[in-house]
Design a protein around this motif. Sequence first.
Motif, mmCIF file in Angstrom:
data_model
loop_
_atom_site.group_PDB
_atom_site.id
_atom_site.type_symbol
_atom_site.label_atom_id
_atom_site.label_comp_id
_atom_site.label_asym_id
_atom_site.label_seq_id
_atom_site.Cartn_x
_atom_site.Cartn_y
_atom_site.Cartn_z
ATOM 1 N N GLU A 99 0.825 -1.202 0.000
ATOM 2 C CA GLU A 99 0.000 0.000 0.000
ATOM 3 C C GLU A 99 0.870 1.267 0.000
ATOM 4 N N THR A 100 1.828 1.322 0.915
ATOM 5 C CA THR A 100 2.678 2.508 1.022
ATOM 6 C C THR A 100 3.505 2.692 -0.244
ATOM 7 N N LYS A 103 1.334 4.050 -3.032
ATOM 8 C CA LYS A 103 0.999 5.464 -2.840
ATOM 9 C C LYS A 103 2.215 6.353 -3.139
ATOM 10 N N ARG A 104 3.378 5.913 -2.700
ATOM 11 C CA ARG A 104 4.587 6.720 -2.934
ATOM 12 C C ARG A 104 4.921 6.780 -4.421
ATOM 13 N N THR A 105 4.730 5.664 -5.114
ATOM 14 C CA THR A 105 4.995 5.660 -6.560
ATOM 15 C C THR A 105 4.025 6.605 -7.257
ATOM 16 N N GLY B 164 14.140 -1.755 -4.353
ATOM 17 C CA GLY B 164 12.776 -2.269 -4.235
ATOM 18 C C GLY B 164 12.082 -1.793 -2.971
ATOM 19 N N PRO B 165 10.825 -2.143 -2.744
ATOM 20 C CA PRO B 165 10.071 -3.216 -3.401
ATOM 21 C C PRO B 165 9.696 -2.973 -4.866
ATOM 22 N N VAL B 166 9.530 -1.687 -5.291
ATOM 23 C CA VAL B 166 9.164 -1.473 -6.683
ATOM 24 C C VAL B 166 10.444 -1.494 -7.505
ATOM 25 N N HIS B 167 10.561 -2.458 -8.413
ATOM 26 C CA HIS B 167 11.784 -2.596 -9.203
ATOM 27 C C HIS B 167 11.712 -1.777 -10.482
#
Lengths: 182, 515
Positions: A99-100, A103-105, B164-167
């Motif tokens: 979730e965090t 939202k940050r992306t 990450g977590p977003v790669h």
Amino acid sequence: MYQIIKQILRTGIKTETPPDPDDTLRVEVQRIQKNILRHVGRALAIRCVDAGSCNGCELEIHALNNAYYNIEGLGIHFVASPRHADMLLVTGPVSRHMETALKRTYDAIPQPRLVVALGDCGCDGGIFSPTDSAGNPCPSYASCGKISNVIPVDVAIPGCPPTPIAILQGILTAVSGEAKAP
Amino acid sequence: MRLDEFPTKFAKLSGPMPVWHGTVDAAQLRSLCEQVERGGGKLLALWGSDELARDAGYAVHISLVTALGMLCLTLPVSAEHPAYPDISDLFPAANRMQRTLADLLGLYASGVDDHRKWLRHGSWPGSVHPLRKNFDGSTVFPTETDAYHFVTVSGDGVHEIPVGPVHAGTIEPGHFRFSVIGERVLRLEERLGYLHKGIEKRFESMTLAQGAKLAGRVSGDSTVAYAWAYAQAVESVTGTTPPPRAAALRAVLLELERIHNHLGDLGYLGNDVALAFGFAQFWILKEDVLRLNNELFGHRYLMDRIVPGGVACDLDSKGRERILQVFGHLEQEIHTLKDIYDEHAGVQDRFLTTGRVTPDLAAQLGLTGLPGRASSQAWDLRAQFPCEPYDKLDVRMATHRNGDVAARVTVRFEEVQESIRLIRQIMDQMPAGELCASIGNAPENTLGIGWVEGWRGEIMVALHTGKDNAIHRLHPHDPSWQNWPLLEHAIIGNIVPDFPLINKSFNLSYAGVDL
């Protein structure tokens, strides 16, 4: 090198015609002005976030890059940083652990920005969401459910997983900007 | 108890796979684990269940693989003192499984050093254990900060790179903490669990019939393998035998899944060493297979085609012709592309010796499945314990010694070719008859196990039945549990820019282990 060139020539051009936009996929009134969309639509940068999917939707996003769909040929490309993106493409029910990050992306993408939710899970929480007494999907200890529970969504594309054509259609719907007269 | 006694002392579960199940005490559990480890066997999975409603406290279940088959042990654990003997000293892969058991069920391995949480981040408090039956799955807690202690590497010039977590690409989420000097990696530590969406809890609100769809969505790229393993488990508890034609079709679907995944990986491995040509070529072939799947079976990834009792699709002579036609082209193209990969100096320079896992290390830490076979771990369920129709096919296992990216590429090439051969042979011997047997009722409190060699490795589904065909507890197990810790070793001494390549050469599942 000769072998590679020979193989490329033998393969030929595989790219197929892209689909038309589909206004039934639109879930919110278009928030972004038409002229900006026209501008963005010529070179669209997408940041993908897997917010909890089973990886099925990701497979179809990857497939968009293959020679048959050739999404880059339409001026659409996937970028590594949200700072470079015009659109956020999100898959999965949103797990609470993502979730965090989601939202940050979203916050890191410059405005105006578009959000496309992908797959049955992204549209309504899908099979991973428990249902309440009325049979409607509800959040759980581990999942926030559909993506619009966490960030505003412009276009939602159903399917398990949606085909590359459906995804392309959804992306083109989001950038085409103009709803058809009812 | 001696290990060789279990086939006589324990009950063999019904079904095509050699699986024995028995209840043991803590001392027997340790002793059997030690014997399995000494005999070269391995740990397949570790999970727990809440048996309070049956007045039996909790239970820890461990499945071990031996030369005779799978040995599944159940250890009753009291509610007052929820502890069981640690086995991570014997099987290092148990570490994360034991920590998960502590997070989800509040059962603790006694005597371990690593008390950190694993699947839990900040979404529910440590005092709450979601898989306990008295916990309502729709309870929502306020998110806390996720405090997690990474092992720090110190010294002159050491710095950390958090990823990450977003790669950067379109991949599943997970966190990687690299400790590096310059470009060289000293240590990698993984932190997963971002995709935890409560699948196991969700299963417990379902019936055996409803669970099939969810099982096929544990890890989307292995949907066929999971659906088959789930079907095997349900068939085991209900005493159903799928018709021979269904068994043959299941194998066709499983091999098609292996082919499309391997083709995709071979393309990406080319891409990751800057040979975009490889990506373009292999992904055309992959798309050809996906379209074939859709044309013949009605789904590009073959989701929901395997159902408990049989299959929900068929293959006629026209379909057979189409497969042969596509395979003819596929084989020719793969041959050409393999030559190009093999002879491309730049590609081989990046593939060879990169991300090496030696056979010794692989054996010690329990590397399994495809990366295992690339490091001399000669284990393929289709060859070891072949169920119908593999028992008539004499599956050739692909193994290599080098354990580097190049070896994992070679194993993929060989497995694609073998899968093509297998499908041709299955179609030549395709039995006629029914596609699906009807499923009877399942007795309460029964264990059924499904065990299938997916494209990543062995996938297991353990099913404990409840009342009225309900699922009391279900644990789907992905081989990535075993292989993620080995990725941490494979990267040591390599440079950071080679990580995407090494990671891709393993191509492990995040969704399959986060559950």
